[in-house]
Write a protein that holds these residues in place. Structure first.
Motif, short mmCIF file in Angstrom:
data_model
loop_
_atom_site.label_atom_id
_atom_site.label_comp_id
_atom_site.label_asym_id
_atom_site.label_seq_id
_atom_site.Cartn_x
_atom_site.Cartn_y
_atom_site.Cartn_z
N SER A 110 -43.89 63.45 -15.17
CA SER A 110 -43.27 62.85 -16.36
C SER A 110 -44.33 62.16 -17.21
CB SER A 110 -42.20 61.85 -15.95
OG SER A 110 -41.15 62.50 -15.30
N ARG A 111 -45.27 61.50 -16.55
CA ARG A 111 -46.33 60.81 -17.28
C ARG A 111 -47.24 61.83 -17.98
NH1 ARG A 111 -47.60 57.89 -13.41
NH2 ARG A 111 -49.36 59.04 -12.58
N MET A 112 -47.55 62.94 -17.30
CA MET A 112 -48.37 63.99 -17.93
C MET A 112 -47.66 64.57 -19.14
SD MET A 112 -49.97 65.81 -14.54
CE MET A 112 -50.47 67.26 -15.43
N ASP A 113 -46.35 64.78 -19.03
CA ASP A 113 -45.57 65.29 -20.15
C ASP A 113 -45.59 64.29 -21.31
OD1 ASP A 113 -43.77 67.18 -21.41
OD2 ASP A 113 -42.17 65.71 -21.03
N ALA A 114 -45.44 63.02 -21.00
CA ALA A 114 -45.48 61.99 -22.05
C ALA A 114 -46.84 61.94 -22.72
CB ALA A 114 -45.12 60.62 -21.45
N MET A 115 -47.90 62.12 -21.93
CA MET A 115 -49.25 62.10 -22.50
C MET A 115 -49.47 63.31 -23.41
SD MET A 115 -51.32 60.75 -19.15
CE MET A 115 -52.95 60.99 -19.82
N GLN A 116 -48.93 64.46 -23.03
CA GLN A 116 -49.04 65.65 -23.86
C GLN A 116 -48.28 65.45 -25.18
OE1 GLN A 116 -47.23 69.24 -22.35
NE2 GLN A 116 -48.61 70.52 -23.58
N GLN A 117 -47.10 64.89 -25.10
CA GLN A 117 -46.31 64.63 -26.31
C GLN A 117 -47.03 63.62 -27.22
OE1 GLN A 117 -42.28 63.62 -25.29
NE2 GLN A 117 -41.98 65.51 -24.15
N GLN A 118 -47.65 62.61 -26.61
CA GLN A 118 -48.40 61.62 -27.38
C GLN A 118 -49.58 62.28 -28.08
OE1 GLN A 118 -51.65 60.27 -26.49
NE2 GLN A 118 -51.67 58.60 -27.94
N ALA A 119 -50.28 63.19 -27.39
CA ALA A 119 -51.42 63.90 -27.98
C ALA A 119 -50.97 64.79 -29.14
CB ALA A 119 -52.15 64.71 -26.92
N MET A 120 -49.83 65.46 -28.99
CA MET A 120 -49.32 66.31 -30.07
C MET A 120 -48.92 65.47 -31.28
SD MET A 120 -47.30 69.43 -28.15
CE MET A 120 -45.97 68.40 -27.57
N ALA A 121 -48.31 64.31 -31.03
CA ALA A 121 -47.93 63.42 -32.13
C ALA A 121 -49.17 62.90 -32.85
CB ALA A 121 -47.08 62.26 -31.61
N ALA A 122 -50.23 62.60 -32.09
CA ALA A 122 -51.47 62.13 -32.71
C ALA A 122 -52.11 63.23 -33.55
CB ALA A 122 -52.44 61.64 -31.64
N ALA A 123 -52.09 64.47 -33.06
CA ALA A 123 -52.65 65.59 -33.82
C ALA A 123 -51.86 65.82 -35.11
CB ALA A 123 -52.66 66.85 -32.96
N GLN A 124 -50.55 65.70 -35.01
CA GLN A 124 -49.71 65.86 -36.21
C GLN A 124 -50.02 64.76 -37.23
OE1 GLN A 124 -45.48 65.55 -35.59
NE2 GLN A 124 -45.07 66.89 -37.32
N GLU A 125 -50.24 63.56 -36.75
CA GLU A 125 -50.58 62.45 -37.65
C GLU A 125 -51.93 62.70 -38.33
OE1 GLU A 125 -50.16 58.61 -39.53
OE2 GLU A 125 -48.82 60.17 -38.80
N THR A 126 -52.87 63.27 -37.60
CA THR A 126 -54.18 63.60 -38.19
C THR A 126 -54.00 64.61 -39.33
OG1 THR A 126 -55.33 63.15 -36.12
CG2 THR A 126 -56.45 64.57 -37.70
N ARG A 127 -53.18 65.63 -39.11
CA ARG A 127 -52.92 66.61 -40.18
C ARG A 127 -52.19 65.96 -41.35
NH1 ARG A 127 -51.70 69.52 -35.61
NH2 ARG A 127 -49.47 69.23 -35.90
N ARG A 128 -51.24 65.09 -41.04
CA ARG A 128 -50.48 64.38 -42.07
C ARG A 128 -51.41 63.52 -42.93
NH1 ARG A 128 -46.99 61.65 -38.77
NH2 ARG A 128 -45.64 63.44 -38.64
#
Length: 106
Positions: free
Chosen positions: A49-67
């Motif tokens: 669950s923690r690994m999944d949360a970390m992956q989601q956090q990384a994807m959200a950070a990448a999306q923010e970089t593009r934004r």
């Protein structure tokens, strides 16, 4: 058809640029919690669950970089509109044209 004046360009394009910039800023605020660091409390969250949360956090950070990159491009376009330089090719100095400069992004 004659080239539009800087004021005509500004009137036609500026509201759309500002609307998109506002939408990007709003999305950034709304997704701030998704980019927070993941808590590493093994008592309440399992390893997967923690690994999944970390992956989601990384994807959200990448999306923010593009934004943020798109927001910088929009802010630069607004500055060019204000300076009367929007719609002109940086390389050759020719006017690009309304059809190309006013098309929407996919």
């Amino acid at each position: 058809m004659p080239d539009p004046t800087p004021e005509e360009l500004k009137t036609a394009i500026l509201p759309r640029l500002r609307d998109e910039l506002d939408a990007l800023r709003s999305a950034s605020v709304q997704t701030a919690a998704d980019r927070r660091p993941v808590e590493l409390d093994q008592q309440s969250v399992g390893r997967l669950s923690r690994m999944d949360a970390m992956q989601q956090q990384a994807m959200a950070a990448a999306q923010e970089t593009r934004r943020l990159g798109r927001a910088r491009a929009l802010e630069a376009a607004i500055r060019r509109l204000d300076a009367g330089e929007f719609g002109w090719c940086d390389d050759c100095g020719e006017f690009i044209g309304m059809r190309r400069s006013s098309s929407s992004r996919p």
